[in-house]
Design an enzyme around this catalytic site. Sequence first.
Site, PDB file in Angstrom:
ATOM      1  N   TRP A   1     -13.817  18.620  16.022  1.00  0.00           N
ATOM      2  CA  TRP A   1     -13.477  17.906  14.793  1.00  0.00           C
ATOM      3  C   TRP A   1     -14.412  18.313  13.658  1.00  0.00           C
ATOM      4  O   TRP A   1     -15.633  18.356  13.825  1.00  0.00           O
ATOM      5  CB  TRP A   1     -13.591  16.394  14.990  1.00  0.00           C
ATOM      6  CG  TRP A   1     -12.487  15.791  15.810  1.00  0.00           C
ATOM      7  CD1 TRP A   1     -11.492  16.459  16.465  1.00  0.00           C
ATOM      8  CD2 TRP A   1     -12.281  14.400  16.066  1.00  0.00           C
ATOM      9  NE1 TRP A   1     -10.678  15.571  17.111  1.00  0.00           N
ATOM     10  CE2 TRP A   1     -11.136  14.292  16.886  1.00  0.00           C
ATOM     11  CE3 TRP A   1     -12.937  13.225  15.679  1.00  0.00           C
ATOM     12  CZ2 TRP A   1     -10.636  13.072  17.330  1.00  0.00           C
ATOM     13  CZ3 TRP A   1     -12.440  12.005  16.125  1.00  0.00           C
ATOM     14  CH2 TRP A   1     -11.304  11.932  16.931  1.00  0.00           C
TER      15      TRP A   1
ATOM     16  N   THR B   1       0.849  -1.184   0.000  1.00  0.00           N
ATOM     17  CA  THR B   1       0.000   0.000   0.000  1.00  0.00           C
ATOM     18  C   THR B   1       0.886   1.236   0.000  1.00  0.00           C
ATOM     19  O   THR B   1       1.872   1.305   0.726  1.00  0.00           O
ATOM     20  CB  THR B   1      -0.958  -0.012   1.220  1.00  0.00           C
ATOM     21  OG1 THR B   1      -1.675   1.207   1.236  1.00  0.00           O
ATOM     22  CG2 THR B   1      -0.215  -0.180   2.531  1.00  0.00           C
TER      23      THR B   1
ATOM     24  N   GLU C   1      -5.059  -3.421   3.573  1.00  0.00           N
ATOM     25  CA  GLU C   1      -4.929  -4.267   4.760  1.00  0.00           C
ATOM     26  C   GLU C   1      -6.139  -5.163   4.992  1.00  0.00           C
ATOM     27  O   GLU C   1      -6.121  -6.026   5.884  1.00  0.00           O
ATOM     28  CB  GLU C   1      -4.735  -3.372   6.000  1.00  0.00           C
ATOM     29  CG  GLU C   1      -3.431  -2.596   6.035  1.00  0.00           C
ATOM     30  CD  GLU C   1      -3.482  -1.270   5.268  1.00  0.00           C
ATOM     31  OE1 GLU C   1      -4.361  -1.129   4.384  1.00  0.00           O
ATOM     32  OE2 GLU C   1      -2.658  -0.393   5.545  1.00  0.00           O
TER      33      GLU C   1
ATOM     34  N   LYS D   1      -9.010  19.834  12.826  1.00  0.00           N
ATOM     35  CA  LYS D   1      -9.248  20.074  14.245  1.00  0.00           C
ATOM     36  C   LYS D   1      -9.267  21.590  14.465  1.00  0.00           C
ATOM     37  O   LYS D   1      -8.226  22.223  14.543  1.00  0.00           O
ATOM     38  CB  LYS D   1      -8.179  19.421  15.104  1.00  0.00           C
ATOM     39  CG  LYS D   1      -8.258  17.882  15.084  1.00  0.00           C
ATOM     40  CD  LYS D   1      -6.926  17.271  14.708  1.00  0.00           C
ATOM     41  CE  LYS D   1      -7.060  15.771  14.461  1.00  0.00           C
ATOM     42  NZ  LYS D   1      -5.872  15.232  13.752  1.00  0.00           N
TER      43      LYS D   1
END
Lengths: 540, 540
Positions: A440, A182, A327, A435
């Site tokens: 958030w 990856t 993954e 942030k």
Amino acid sequence: MMQTPLILSTFITRAERFFPNKMVISRTGEQCIQRFTYREWAKRTRKLSNALTQLGMKHGTKVGTFAWNHHRHLEAYFAVPCTGAILHMINIRLSPEHIMYIINHAEDEILLVDAEFFPHLEKMAPMLKSVKHFVIMGDSKDIPETTLENVHSYEALLESASDEYDYPQDLDENTPAGLCYTSATTGLPKGVIYTHRGLVLQSYALGLSDAMGVCERDIAMSVVPMFHVNAWGIPFAGVFYGTTQVLPGPGFNPAVLLDLIESEKVTITAGVPTIWLAVLKELEQSPRDISSLRGIVCGGSASPKGLIRTFEEKYKVPFIVGYGMTETSPLVSLSVLTSSMDNLTTDERIDRRALQGLVMPGLDIRVVNENGEVPWDGETMGELTVRGPWIASEYYKDERTEEAFKDGWLYTGDIAVMTEDGYLKLTDRTKDLIKSGGEWISSVDLENALMSHDDVYEAAVIAVPHEKWMERPLACVVLNENVAEDDAKVQELKDSLKVQFASWWIPDEILFVKEIPKTSVGKFLKAALRDQLKEHYTKK
Amino acid sequence: MMQTPLILSTFITRAERFFPNKMVISRTGEQCIQRFTYREWAKRTRKLSNALTQLGMKHGTKVGTFAWNHHRHLEAYFAVPCTGAILHMINIRLSPEHIMYIINHAEDEILLVDAEFFPHLEKMAPMLKSVKHFVIMGDSKDIPETTLENVHSYEALLESASDEYDYPQDLDENTPAGLCYTSATTGLPKGVIYTHRGLVLQSYALGLSDAMGVCERDIAMSVVPMFHVNAWGIPFAGVFYGTTQVLPGPGFNPAVLLDLIESEKVTITAGVPTIWLAVLKELEQSPRDISSLRGIVCGGSASPKGLIRTFEEKYKVPFIVGYGMTETSPLVSLSVLTSSMDNLTTDERIDRRALQGLVMPGLDIRVVNENGEVPWDGETMGELTVRGPWIASEYYKDERTEEAFKDGWLYTGDIAVMTEDGYLKLTDRTKDLIKSGGEWISSVDLENALMSHDDVYEAAVIAVPHEKWMERPLACVVLNENVAEDDAKVQELKDSLKVQFASWWIPDEILFVKEIPKTSVGKFLKAALRDQLKEHYTKK
């Protein structure tokens, strides 16, 4: 119960016994489409196993592929792992430096290379420490002129090889079958080993009615590259179920894909949003009959709702968003609509389709923040963690394993929320999250909202350092052709966001750009944008 | 890849997390239907695990069930194996002698018994050597009057048990989960152990588009008893996929089943031909709306084509024949129509539906005779052998293992042919095959032909000893009501066979009988007929 191992050779046996006349349809170049029955394909695959064995392939040998989606690549998908060796799918779009790194890191001994790419690899050859043989994949048996020794023609090797190969039936199902790296946004690529067991179980999931439902009746076209996370598993599942497979080959464009859908009556296909945006544009300009499609699967990054809506409403093709990563083999979730969504309005349904959807049977997820698992309220963000039999447990020989694999869970680096009814919704990459003043802000939510505007082709929202708020959002927008890039448009876009988000979510600025930089697999390369614009709010 | 085990507790976790509001609908008696969400059901299941643990259930403990299809039985299906103990589904229709034998052979320590059956088991109690507790399943918390000690009320136990139970997540997937005995036609029943791995993998197969496609949207009614081979796996798959489950409870009849299909909008159901023949008769007399059904799955013995045709043509419900046995968990094959069958005529399609069909992905089969695997020509008969991860490898503590399990294959005792396109067709049990003058005659083919006649309700064809030919076929036929049992009808039936079969296949005689004796699971008990009629051709 019998201890029959879950191994890929059972797929090839099934295809040749039960579906010998189903087809592998392979576009190997302009105007060149080759057709093989599974009977022929299986024989060629066994020939390849013999040929590679003669070149020294043994149990555990890494064999790299550097190739487009075609029948030879599909042969390698089985010819290598079914013997106990390991197929390393090399991403052709990586930088030369990374390509050399992963070939050396994987210790590939044989490389199967599309003829067109051979010059590219030939230059690197002196630095490839483990490679003993290059096999040139192409319709011709000629070998390109080269100073290298040990360069072979794929077709010549097959011609002289036996088509009988008894794949070991007692292969341990935990034997590595595949390897894919990856492209990390920073640092060197990280490798993930796929086992036979993981790939077999993912193939079962792909065939479920509650997932893609890949089946014998399907004509499946893998647009997602076979050098990228098992082409999302479709080549494996296709052989398992006797599905007709269409492989679009080298240098395809939207017109080629649409022509194949029309002429081969493709029923299901999969690729990234960038592809489907381009396909849709071509389709609107030059209509084709795509009524054979029962589904388009889309993943890799967020899908604009306008794209989903047009395929679902205008073309009556279900547009199913998925989520996964290298993954995870990669299938984690799909936006299949559950029975609880039967009474949604069209808008609500499109909203659902745009989410990452229902987690596959066999996997478990947790969205966690510092307090543990977040409530399923559609609002509370946390990092998505995943567990299951087709989820990696480590990076291959890589110290970064401990950053991502903890307590038996894969920490995906993706920020997500869960809806009350258990649908997964990605809101950001941990690294892309904004942030602002301790709160958030999801860059993906803002991008999706911008991309649902009729005038917007693509949009990326990034965090830019800010003196007062630490970070503030900045939007980079590609407008559709013939839309004026003026202040009125900026205000219009901001206004469209204001009705959907709290005021402090609205990007301070909207910049019009010609394109969004992308990674080798078509994802927004926000790191590049962030780097380029890091002083945008402070330099003023 | 992560070594996440394939275990049943992941199913219950999935149902309660992702489908907490989907339903288990349980008929527990006349006019009594109880409804539980999966959230409630999962809590009750965990309570049961705690209650049984308090009664002494440990890893490996055998817990028997003696019950109809209802929510409590479904709770036991998970509450026992998820802890590491073993669920023994006892066939309530076995003779008392065989029931005692299998409880003692399995060494059941706890029995979960429907209240109505308790008197039956109470009588056997002195002979049940290992049983320490009886738990009475019923809507009431009362315990029936009894001289036995250690008799508990299921509902009282649940009431006082905690609903928290952390099922072991690291349970070895090869741990036994279930145990079922198959009623051998001669001798004592033989036990088959099901592992978690086998049941999980079969559940994946059940969800495939190319199989039953059990999915979240389904409302699945298991008519096949839960005391019989995992109710064909549907209760497990149903929980895995969040399927609404309808359990028809005690003493159901065709009217009850049709009422449930109509009122609960059942989409898929499964049972033996005898059930569907009776359901069809009821349906024709008292019409119901069964348009919610997307499939009826039928197995256990051959399905008359008239039955298939009526459901498919008149009621537009796909009628899918399956094949399996206790030793195969049981799903081996289903008559799903592959794309090569798209252009069949209606008659040809019905013919295909009546076959045993496509072997499930993950299993392998061979049809073998003394020369090895027979050609796939639709004609050459051999014994069906099966291999795969949900196929038993032995009979539980039983010397008869070596008769059936050889060289890694299960020898099914069924005679089959394979069509050219890979469809499985059973032609007989090895014991029912008629060997006439050195040639094989399929009793099942003759029965199917007879049962496709409009006047025939059921038919069994058996081998009867014959002086000249060693064996000759004899047909026992149950005519439909109001059809005259005369010589003209015999001749008409023989004539109908003559157009389909070689002359030496035609039964020498056709006897009209009132009913065909059946085994406890509804299969023709041909051994009884053979015994009764063994001198029919020689005594004359």
